[in-house]
Design an enzyme around this catalytic site. Structure first.
Site, PDB file in Angstrom:
ATOM      1  N   GLY A   9      85.232 102.412  90.834  1.00 39.80           N
ATOM      2  CA  GLY A   9      84.536 101.421  91.493  1.00 39.80           C
ATOM      3  C   GLY A   9      85.484 100.162  91.878  1.00 39.80           C
ATOM      4  N   ASN A  10      86.231 100.142  90.722  1.00 43.10           N
ATOM      5  CA  ASN A  10      87.309  99.014  91.088  1.00 43.10           C
ATOM      6  C   ASN A  10      88.195  99.399  92.276  1.00 43.10           C
ATOM      7  OD1 ASN A  10      86.684  97.422  88.785  1.00 43.10           O
ATOM      8  ND2 ASN A  10      87.743  98.812  87.364  1.00 43.10           N
ATOM      9  N   LYS A 124      78.198  96.623  76.389  1.00 44.07           N
ATOM     10  CA  LYS A 124      78.325  96.383  77.715  1.00 44.07           C
ATOM     11  C   LYS A 124      77.713  95.166  78.567  1.00 44.07           C
ATOM     12  CE  LYS A 124      81.121 100.121  77.987  1.00 44.07           C
ATOM     13  NZ  LYS A 124      82.405 100.092  78.388  1.00 44.07           N
ATOM     14  N   LYS A 207      81.581 107.199  84.338  1.00 45.31           N
ATOM     15  CA  LYS A 207      81.384 107.758  85.542  1.00 45.31           C
ATOM     16  C   LYS A 207      82.254 109.310  85.413  1.00 45.31           C
ATOM     17  CE  LYS A 207      84.687 106.817  88.149  1.00 45.31           C
ATOM     18  NZ  LYS A 207      86.166 107.238  88.279  1.00 45.31           N
ATOM     19  N   LYS A 269      89.875 108.682  81.325  1.00 46.53           N
ATOM     20  CA  LYS A 269      90.185 109.806  82.399  1.00 46.53           C
ATOM     21  C   LYS A 269      90.698 111.170  81.726  1.00 46.53           C
ATOM     22  CE  LYS A 269      90.436 106.702  86.259  1.00 46.53           C
ATOM     23  NZ  LYS A 269      89.400 105.946  85.610  1.00 46.53           N
TER      24      LYS A 269
END
Length: 312
Positions: A9-10, A124, A207, A269
Site C-alpha cells: 500500500g505504501n 494498531k 497483506k 515478507k
C-alpha cells in the site's frame, strides 16, 4: 505459470496521480507476463489509503453528529477504489498488447479467529486523533484507545492471524476460466464466524500473509512480494551488508532467528515467503522492488526463497 503479485500500500501512494503512476508501472509489467502466457493474481495493501478514508469519514461524520465509520467499511471502500485503478490500467495495457482478457476486482473477506490473542491486546492505531474526553466516551462503547506520543488519543485494533480468504474458491474458478484477478485487497475485510454466520470485525490483517493464503489456494507457482529494495540483504545498512540472490527455507529461518530482518518491514515478507515455499517443493517466492518486477520474473534480479528440496 500462475503468479501472485503482492503490492504494498505504501508503494501505491495516496494521491490520485501517484496511485495512477504506480498502477501503470505494475500494469505494464503484468501485461507483458500475461502476453507471454502467464496467469496473474494481484493482492494489494491499503494501509495509507484506508487511513485516509477512515480519518476523512470520521471527521465528516463527527460534524454531522453521526457514528464513526467502522474500519471494516473503510477496508471495503479501499478494495473497490484501489482495485478499480489497477483494473482499469491493466485492462488498457492488455488491450494495447492485443490480449483479450477481462480483469476483475473481487471484494474479499478474510476469516480470523474470534479468540485470536491479538483481540486481547489491540496495537494498531486507526482513524483520526481525538481528545481525551472523546477517547473516554469511545472506550465506554467497548473500543480500545491509547494516547499516541503526545499527539492525541486514537483507537487501536487487533492484528489477528488470517485463516482463510472466503472468496478463494471463486478466485481459483475465475482464474481457471481465464480471468485476471485483483483480490484480498488490504488483507481482506476481517470477519469472524459463529455457527456458520459471518460478522464484520474491526482489525488490521497483514497483506503478505493473506497473499500467501491466496497464492496457495489458487495454486500459484510463484509469489512475488514487492517492496522498497531490489534484493533482500543481511547486515542491512552496515559495512558488512550483503545482498542475497537465493535463500532456502532453512537459510531464511536461520537469518530470522538471528534477527537479520526489520520487524516492521522486511521480516513479514520473509516469513510469508518462507510459508509459501514450504507448501510445495516447486513453489518459489520472489522479493524485489516494484520497478524490477519484470526483471525479477525473468530471474535477472531479486531474492528467491525456495523449498530446501526445490530447484531454482
Amino acid at each position: 505459470m500462475r503468479i501472485l503479485i503482492s503490492l504494498g500500500g505504501n508503494a501505491l501512494g495516496t494521491e490520485r496521480e501517484s496511485l495512477l503512476k504506480t498502477a501503470q508501472t505494475v500494469a505494464d509489467s503484468v501485461a507483458e507476463r500475461i502476453a507471454k502466457g502467464d496467469e496473474v493474481l494481484i493482492c494489494h495493501g491499503n494501509g495509507p489509503q484506508v487511513g485516509i478514508i477512515k480519518t476523512s469519514m470520521d471527521i465528516g461524520l463527527k460534524e454531522a453528529n453521526m457514528p464513526a465509520l467502522p474500519l471494516s467499511d473503510a477496508v471495503a471502500m479501499s478494495q473497490s477504489y484501489i482495485g478499480s485503478y489497477l483494473q482499469n490500467v491493466l485492462q488498457n495495457a492488455l488491450y494495447m498488447r492485443g490480449v483479450d482478457k477481462t480483469v476483475l476486482t473481487v471484494v474479499s473477506r478474510c476469516l480470523v479467529d474470534k479468540d485470536d490473542e491479538g483481540f486481547k491486546t489491540p496495537t494498531k492505531p486507526v482513524g483520526a486523533f481525538m481528545t481525551e474526553d472523546e477517547a473516554r466516551e469511545l472506550s465506554k462503547k467497548g473500543k480500545t484507545v491509547i494516547e499516541d506520543s503526545g499527539r492525541g488519543w486514537r483507537e487501536v485494533v487487533a492484528s489477528p492471524v488470517p485463516q482463510k480468504v472466503l472468496e478463494s474458491a471463486a478466485v481459483k474458478t475465475l482464474m481457471d476460466a481465464g480471468f485476471v484477478l485483483i483480490a484480498g485487497g488490504g488483507g481482506g475485510i476481517p470477519v469472524t464466524e459463529n455457527n456458520g454466520q459471518y460478522s464484520f470485525v474491526d482489525a488490521v490483517i497483514d497483506k503478505d500473509f493473506v497473499s500467501t493464503l491466496l497464492a496457495a489456494q489458487a495454486n500459484c507457482d510463484v509469489m512475488v512480494l514487492l517492496t522498497g529494495v531490489e534484493k533482500v540483504a543481511i547486515k542491512f545498512n552496515t559495512p558488512e551488508q550483503t545482498w542475497l540472490d537465493t535463500l532456502t527455507v532453512s537459510q531464511a529461518e536461520e537469518y530470522i532467528k538471528a534477527e537479520e530482518f526489520a520487524k516492521g518491514s522486511m521480516l513479514p515478507k520473509i516469513e510469508a515467503a518462507v510459508q509459501f515455499a514450504k507448501m510445495n517443493k516447486k513453489n518459489i517466492a520472489l522479493i524485489t522492488s516494484l520497478d524490477k518486477l519484470s526483471q525479477g520474473l525473468e530471474n535477472k534480479t531479486g531474492t528467491r526463497i525456495i523449498n530446501d528440496k526445490g530447484e531454482i
